[in-house]
Design an enzyme around this catalytic site. Structure first.
Site, PDB file in Angstrom:
ATOM      1  N   ASP A   1       0.853  -1.182   0.000  1.00  0.00           N
ATOM      2  CA  ASP A   1       0.000   0.000   0.000  1.00  0.00           C
ATOM      3  C   ASP A   1       0.888   1.231   0.000  1.00  0.00           C
ATOM      4  O   ASP A   1       1.640   1.462   0.951  1.00  0.00           O
ATOM      5  CB  ASP A   1      -0.862  -0.034   1.288  1.00  0.00           C
ATOM      6  CG  ASP A   1      -2.237   0.554   1.091  1.00  0.00           C
ATOM      7  OD1 ASP A   1      -2.338   1.575   0.402  1.00  0.00           O
ATOM      8  OD2 ASP A   1      -3.200  -0.003   1.657  1.00  0.00           O
TER       9      ASP A   1
ATOM     10  N   ASP B   1      -2.897   4.608  -2.478  1.00  0.00           N
ATOM     11  CA  ASP B   1      -3.871   5.200  -1.559  1.00  0.00           C
ATOM     12  C   ASP B   1      -4.272   6.611  -2.007  1.00  0.00           C
ATOM     13  O   ASP B   1      -3.426   7.387  -2.456  1.00  0.00           O
ATOM     14  CB  ASP B   1      -3.205   5.262  -0.172  1.00  0.00           C
ATOM     15  CG  ASP B   1      -4.140   5.713   0.931  1.00  0.00           C
ATOM     16  OD1 ASP B   1      -5.095   4.983   1.219  1.00  0.00           O
ATOM     17  OD2 ASP B   1      -3.913   6.799   1.497  1.00  0.00           O
TER      18      ASP B   1
ATOM     19  N   GLU C   1      -6.720   3.944  -5.591  1.00  0.00           N
ATOM     20  CA  GLU C   1      -7.961   4.197  -4.856  1.00  0.00           C
ATOM     21  C   GLU C   1      -8.531   5.517  -5.370  1.00  0.00           C
ATOM     22  O   GLU C   1      -7.905   6.557  -5.210  1.00  0.00           O
ATOM     23  CB  GLU C   1      -7.685   4.299  -3.353  1.00  0.00           C
ATOM     24  CG  GLU C   1      -8.970   4.470  -2.549  1.00  0.00           C
ATOM     25  CD  GLU C   1      -8.749   4.956  -1.118  1.00  0.00           C
ATOM     26  OE1 GLU C   1      -9.560   4.637  -0.245  1.00  0.00           O
ATOM     27  OE2 GLU C   1      -7.751   5.673  -0.875  1.00  0.00           O
TER      28      GLU C   1
ATOM     29  N   HIS D   1     -10.732  -2.279   4.492  1.00  0.00           N
ATOM     30  CA  HIS D   1     -10.493  -1.782   5.849  1.00  0.00           C
ATOM     31  C   HIS D   1     -11.231  -0.468   6.135  1.00  0.00           C
ATOM     32  O   HIS D   1     -11.203   0.012   7.269  1.00  0.00           O
ATOM     33  CB  HIS D   1      -8.990  -1.586   6.055  1.00  0.00           C
ATOM     34  CG  HIS D   1      -8.437  -0.532   5.141  1.00  0.00           C
ATOM     35  ND1 HIS D   1      -8.394  -0.681   3.773  1.00  0.00           N
ATOM     36  CD2 HIS D   1      -7.956   0.701   5.404  1.00  0.00           C
ATOM     37  CE1 HIS D   1      -7.892   0.421   3.237  1.00  0.00           C
ATOM     38  NE2 HIS D   1      -7.615   1.277   4.202  1.00  0.00           N
ATOM     39  N   ASP D   2     -11.844   0.135   5.107  1.00  0.00           N
ATOM     40  CA  ASP D   2     -12.600   1.372   5.307  1.00  0.00           C
ATOM     41  C   ASP D   2     -14.105   1.154   5.282  1.00  0.00           C
ATOM     42  O   ASP D   2     -14.876   2.095   5.450  1.00  0.00           O
ATOM     43  CB  ASP D   2     -12.260   2.392   4.205  1.00  0.00           C
ATOM     44  CG  ASP D   2     -10.813   2.870   4.271  1.00  0.00           C
ATOM     45  OD1 ASP D   2     -10.259   2.956   5.386  1.00  0.00           O
ATOM     46  OD2 ASP D   2     -10.244   3.159   3.199  1.00  0.00           O
TER      47      ASP D   2
HETATM   48  C1  GLC Z   1      -7.353   5.880   2.271  1.00  0.00           C
HETATM   49  C2  GLC Z   1      -7.257   4.688   3.206  1.00  0.00           C
HETATM   50  C3  GLC Z   1      -7.830   5.040   4.540  1.00  0.00           C
HETATM   51  C4  GLC Z   1      -7.050   6.205   5.081  1.00  0.00           C
HETATM   52  C5  GLC Z   1      -7.014   7.367   4.089  1.00  0.00           C
HETATM   53  C6  GLC Z   1      -5.989   8.372   4.495  1.00  0.00           C
HETATM   54  O1  GLC Z   1      -8.669   6.218   2.004  1.00  0.00           O
HETATM   55  O2  GLC Z   1      -7.890   3.574   2.624  1.00  0.00           O
HETATM   56  O3  GLC Z   1      -7.790   3.977   5.437  1.00  0.00           O
HETATM   57  O4  GLC Z   1      -7.621   6.632   6.280  1.00  0.00           O
HETATM   58  O5  GLC Z   1      -6.646   6.949   2.797  1.00  0.00           O
HETATM   59  O6  GLC Z   1      -4.705   7.847   4.315  1.00  0.00           O
END
Ligand code: GLC
Ligand code: CA
Length: 543
Positions: free
Chosen positions: A111, A208, A250, A322-323
């Site tokens: 990641d 990310d 993402e 995880h979100d």
């Molecule tokens: C992404 C991650 C999340 C995190 C955010 C800030 O959305 O998936 O878990 O809090 O980035 O890094």
């Protein structure tokens, strides 16, 4: 490249587009397996379970962050991209994990948090010393607060630093200052980080918060800034121009046209992007006000994405990460039966599947009292909503349904103390249902969710129509059933999913050819009705 790295690469031959056939499993290391008795998961815990993962049939792992971090956002706030956080182990542990995964034919994707660093990253510590520090321009500064942009985790996105009388921009927590991607030095630093990990033998990167890197916050632009795709193409040419590397960005904001750019088959950008349109259809005003899933809209959204990227891009397939909360608590009744239905629904689509740890055994949400949540997102939102006078009960309902900690409770391995996750008190409570819902007992039960996932993964490997077939809805306006076909010249697969906890009429006879053979179901006997949460998959050879 040392000899060891070379060997690892040879063990993972990667033909072009290998990732289109892969099945990924997301590990959130903090909650996976503790091996050194401190109540938090670690890298050795992942290595320890590689055989379990191989047995499940997955061929790749996406590792959530394990880099050095003050853990303000559980590792998504990195203070050194080249060091392992001591709570997760050492670089040797990571090298061993990569090596042992490769021995089992499992790729490792890491990641890459490239939109921001931790406020403790040496670049930021330097940057905030003075306006003419060489690192100052690694971040985004303004003399005056230019606007009232808000941070995703609540409060203003501009944070004042009195020492230099300036504000810096943070899309997420104040502890996560945004990097300035318009500075070419910053981009080169990131590419060097990618090169470092490629040398270690990793097979890909999840990027990310990718859709915010091109931001222009002084002018109020956060997502999809003007230079976003230019930056991605540059990065791709510099470090991802290599068929052995898979990349997934993402991008919450992406629509189909955007996703065609991101996942252009010409390889100019990435392999695929996580977009979340179908995961936000149940939101109310915000995710905390989520209601029931509007099934017909959901089906049509899936169709739009399946058809929209059929030849011109590629979809990742996922229901959890995880979100996101646990899907069977969110869209069904938490039962094993509904877990199988939702699994069949998404694992027969075109794309690369991602299974989030625990999803494969039917783990469910764990509602907690407010003080037991670890995620600062929950606390910031709770305080903000209380201040607005919103009722406690409504706030807690939203948290219980949608909080990220629902997906972060410790992995349930066995019916032993703490679900076999740790022999000391875990960092987040274990779901008390671990006595029955755990890997060990589900492995023995042929009817378990775990064994159903195994069968579905095996199906993907034996039926090319899942990879290349076209997608069509059946009874698209049926409010209870998600039914679709996948067809190529040789085979037709029909997937029936009852989203309701009641039997619903469905004319199987009308929709299915006589020759169609039932190949997988969560019901024993075929019937004319679809039973509660039934899923049935039929295969037909086309002559
Ligand atoms: C992404 C991650 C999340 C995190 C955010 C800030 O959305 O998936 O878990 O809090 O980035 O890094
Ligand atoms: Ca540990």
């Amino acid at each position: 490249m040392n000899e060891q790295t070379q060997n690892q690469k040879q063990q993972m031959p990667k033909e072009k587009d290998w990732w289109k056939k892969a099945v990924f499993y997301q590990v959130y290391p903090k909650s996976f397996q503790d091996t050194n008795h401190d109540g938090t998961g670690d890298l050795n815990g992942v290595t320890q379970h590689l055989d379990d993962l191989q047995d499940l049939g997955i061929t790749g792992i996406w590792m959530s962050p394990f880099f050095q971090s003050p853990q303000a956002d559980n590792g998504y706030d990195i203070s050194d991209y080249r060091q392992i956080d001591p709570s997760f182990g050492t670089m040797q542990d990571m090298e061993r994990l990569i090596e042992q995964a490769h021995e089992r034919g499992i790729s490792i994707v890491i990641d890459l948090v490239l939109n921001h660093t931790s406020e403790k990253h040496p670049w930021f510590l330097e940057a905030k010393k003075s306006r003419n520090n060489p690192y100052h321009d690694y971040y985004i500064w303004q003399d005056k607060k230019p606007n009232d942009m808000g941070s995703i985790f609540g409060g203003s996105a501009w944070q004042y630093v009195p020492e230099i009388d300036q504000y810096y921009f943070h899309q997420y927590l104040p502890a996560q200052p945004d990097l300035n991607w318009s500075n070419p030095k910053v981009r080169q630093e990131i590419y060097d980080v990618v090169r470092f990990w490629k040398e270690k033998g990793v097979n890909g990167f999840r990027l990310d918060a990718l859709d915010v890197i091109g931001k222009d916050p002084a002018n109020g632009i956060a997502i999809q800034g003007p230079k976003l795709h230019e930056y991605i193409r540059e990065m791709s040419a510099e470090v991802f121009d290599d068929p052995s590397i898979v990349t997934m960005g993402e991008a919450w904001s992406a629509d189909v046209d955007e996703a065609r750019l991101y996942s252009n088959p010409d390889g100019s950008e990435l392999s695929m992007v996580f977009q979340f349109e179908q995961m936000m259809l149940d939101y109310g005003k915000e995710k905390w006000d989520a209601g029931p899933l509007p099934l017909v809209t959901f089906k049509k959204t899936i169709r739009k994405w399946q058809n929209g990227l059929q030849e011109t891009g590629w979809n990742p397939l996922f229901l959890e990460n995880h979100d996101l909360p646990r899907i069977i608590s969110r869209w069904a009744d938490g039962s094993a039966k509904s877990a199988k239905m939702l699994a069949a629904m998404y694992l027969c689509l075109q794309g690369t599947p991602f299974i989030y740890q625990g999803q494969e055994i039917g783990m469910v949400n764990l509602p907690l009292p407010i003080e037991e949540y670890a995620d600062m997102e929950v606390h910031n939102m709770y305080n903000a909503r209380r201040a607005l006078g919103i009722e406690e009960e409504h706030i807690m309902k939203g948290i219980h349904k949608m909080a990220r900690d629902n997906a972060r409770t410790p992995m349930q391995w066995s019916d032993q103390e703490n679900a076999g996750f740790s022999d000391v008190k875990p960092w987040l409570p274990v779901n008390p249902n671990y006595k029955t819902i755990n890997v060990q007992s589900e492995r023995k039960d042929p009817d378990s969710v775990l064994n159903f996932y195994k069968k579905l993964i095996a199906l993907r490997n034996t039926l090319p129509v899942i990879e290349d077939g076209t997608f069509d809805l059946i009874e698209e306006d049926n409010p209870d059933v998600f039914a679709y076909t996948r067809t190529n010249g040789r085979q037709k697969l029909t997937i029936l999913c009852n989203f309701r906890k009641k039997p619903v009429p469905f004319e199987k006879k009308k929709q299915l050819n006589q020759e169609a053979e039932l190949i997988l179901s969560n019901e024993d006997l075929p019937s004319d009705l679809l039973r509660p949460y039934e899923t049935s998959i039929y295969l037909e050879d086309l002559k």
